[in-house]
Write an enzyme that holds these catalytic residues in place. Sequence first.
Site, PDB file in Angstrom:
ATOM      1  N   ILE A   1     132.099   0.443 -60.106  1.00  0.00           N
ATOM      2  CA  ILE A   1     132.398  -0.341 -61.192  1.00  0.00           C
ATOM      3  C   ILE A   1     131.888  -0.463 -62.560  1.00  0.00           C
ATOM      4  O   ILE A   1     132.063  -1.162 -62.369  1.00  0.00           O
ATOM      5  CB  ILE A   1     133.961   0.512 -61.578  1.00  0.00           C
ATOM      6  N   THR A   2     130.661  -0.324 -63.100  1.00  0.00           N
ATOM      7  CA  THR A   2     129.845  -0.868 -64.122  1.00  0.00           C
ATOM      8  C   THR A   2     131.231  -1.270 -65.032  1.00  0.00           C
ATOM      9  O   THR A   2     132.438  -0.229 -65.765  1.00  0.00           O
ATOM     10  CB  THR A   2     129.069  -0.277 -64.995  1.00  0.00           C
TER      11      THR A   2
ATOM     12  N   GLN B   1     102.116  -6.070 -59.779  1.00  0.00           N
ATOM     13  CA  GLN B   1     100.471  -6.147 -59.341  1.00  0.00           C
ATOM     14  C   GLN B   1     100.172  -6.639 -59.789  1.00  0.00           C
ATOM     15  O   GLN B   1      99.112  -7.453 -60.076  1.00  0.00           O
ATOM     16  CB  GLN B   1     100.375  -4.720 -58.715  1.00  0.00           C
TER      17      GLN B   1
ATOM     18  N   GLY C   1      99.761 -10.573 -60.171  1.00  0.00           N
ATOM     19  CA  GLY C   1      99.285 -10.864 -59.238  1.00  0.00           C
ATOM     20  C   GLY C   1     100.755 -12.308 -59.112  1.00  0.00           C
ATOM     21  O   GLY C   1     101.922 -11.530 -59.584  1.00  0.00           O
TER      22      GLY C   1
ATOM     23  N   GLU D   1     124.621   7.208 -61.464  1.00  0.00           N
ATOM     24  CA  GLU D   1     124.934   8.101 -62.116  1.00  0.00           C
ATOM     25  C   GLU D   1     124.867   9.267 -60.715  1.00  0.00           C
ATOM     26  O   GLU D   1     124.042  10.477 -60.931  1.00  0.00           O
ATOM     27  CB  GLU D   1     124.364   8.448 -63.146  1.00  0.00           C
TER      28      GLU D   1
ATOM     29  N   THR E   1     122.327   9.430 -56.958  1.00  0.00           N
ATOM     30  CA  THR E   1     121.544   9.539 -56.052  1.00  0.00           C
ATOM     31  C   THR E   1     120.367  10.052 -56.523  1.00  0.00           C
ATOM     32  O   THR E   1     119.863  11.433 -56.991  1.00  0.00           O
ATOM     33  CB  THR E   1     121.153   8.829 -54.550  1.00  0.00           C
TER      34      THR E   1
END
Length: 380
Positions: free
Chosen positions: A159-160, A337, A340, A364, A366
Amino acid sequence: MSVERVLPTGDAHDLLDLVRDLIGKEVAPRAAADESAGRFPREVFTTLGRAGLLGLPYPEEYGGAAQPYEVYLQVIEELAAGWLAVGLGLSVHTLSCFPVAAYGTAEQREALLPSMLGGDLLGAYCLSEPQSGSDAAALTTRATRDADGYTVDGVKAWITHGGVADFYSLMARTSGTGGRGISCFHVPSSTAGLSFGEPERKMGMKASPTAQVRFDGVRLPPGALLGAEGEGFRIAMAALDGGRLGIAACAVGVAQAALDAAGAYAKERHQFGSRIVDFQGIGFMLADMATQVAAARALYLDAARLRDAGRPYGTRAAMAKLFATDMCMKVTVDAVQVLGGYGYVEDFPVERYMREAKVLQIVEGTNQVQRLVISRALGK
């Protein structure tokens, strides 16, 4: 973040200017330090509330701003670009207000919504359980009715705002099995018998507490019921359609922030006597990132405009959530990337964006569940 936006009104442009000003002064400057320390920025939500941002899509008569979803979601995007814990927190709060706003009686709306939308209170949404995540209809938290109201026993998980919210929108079983036996309740945080687990130790979003919410003989009056008994699963799914668009907007915000950081670095970093942005290996990567961000933004806005027009939008919301969050994961990985070795250290924000992006593919519903929703719609 510099994004050319097409907004429906001049007031909407003013609102976005206000949001950007708040982000620059109150949100972005503290994000890295608070994330590192795991500090929840409760006072930021108070500031957002006083600025009128905690009730954007809800009616003005109850303290909301009556903004279309098309505008509200772009506010979420901007906030998430500044700090995901705040953007996602606003989305979760809006989701938590939905049952009262959409299914409450006139008396419930009048009594509850002004403080919920005005910034005094922060909400949480209690649907998932330790053994009931994607299969939400299998929840076992039970609300037993008697002459004086309901007694609630059970545990909610993931629970957020668990433990820091001022109210909880609870889905609990009142009869039978499956979705038809679920009802929805409004539970103030001060209610006796309510307790909380320790916050989960997460890969990212460390400033946003995620915890179990425990109901041990919690007594609720009859007026805590939102909608009719047995209507809770329908309320939950309707709320999640809007919530998924909030997550899509969050994903676009994080991805835009990662793109901006990578692009700025690529223009400043020189190797072999040239800016690295001028090498096709980097320039083409940035071009793909920018295209993906723009496509995801267009998709969530398309779904929002369907919602604003009163047309069915659930399948489009699932598409937006799926595409935007998968996009966000890829764009943030690519941003690391581009930088770097510097992308892998905390001196630059892109490593945080990459860690934050992962959760958006999970919350909310998957992305596997989103694919299920979309495929079922195609099969009808």
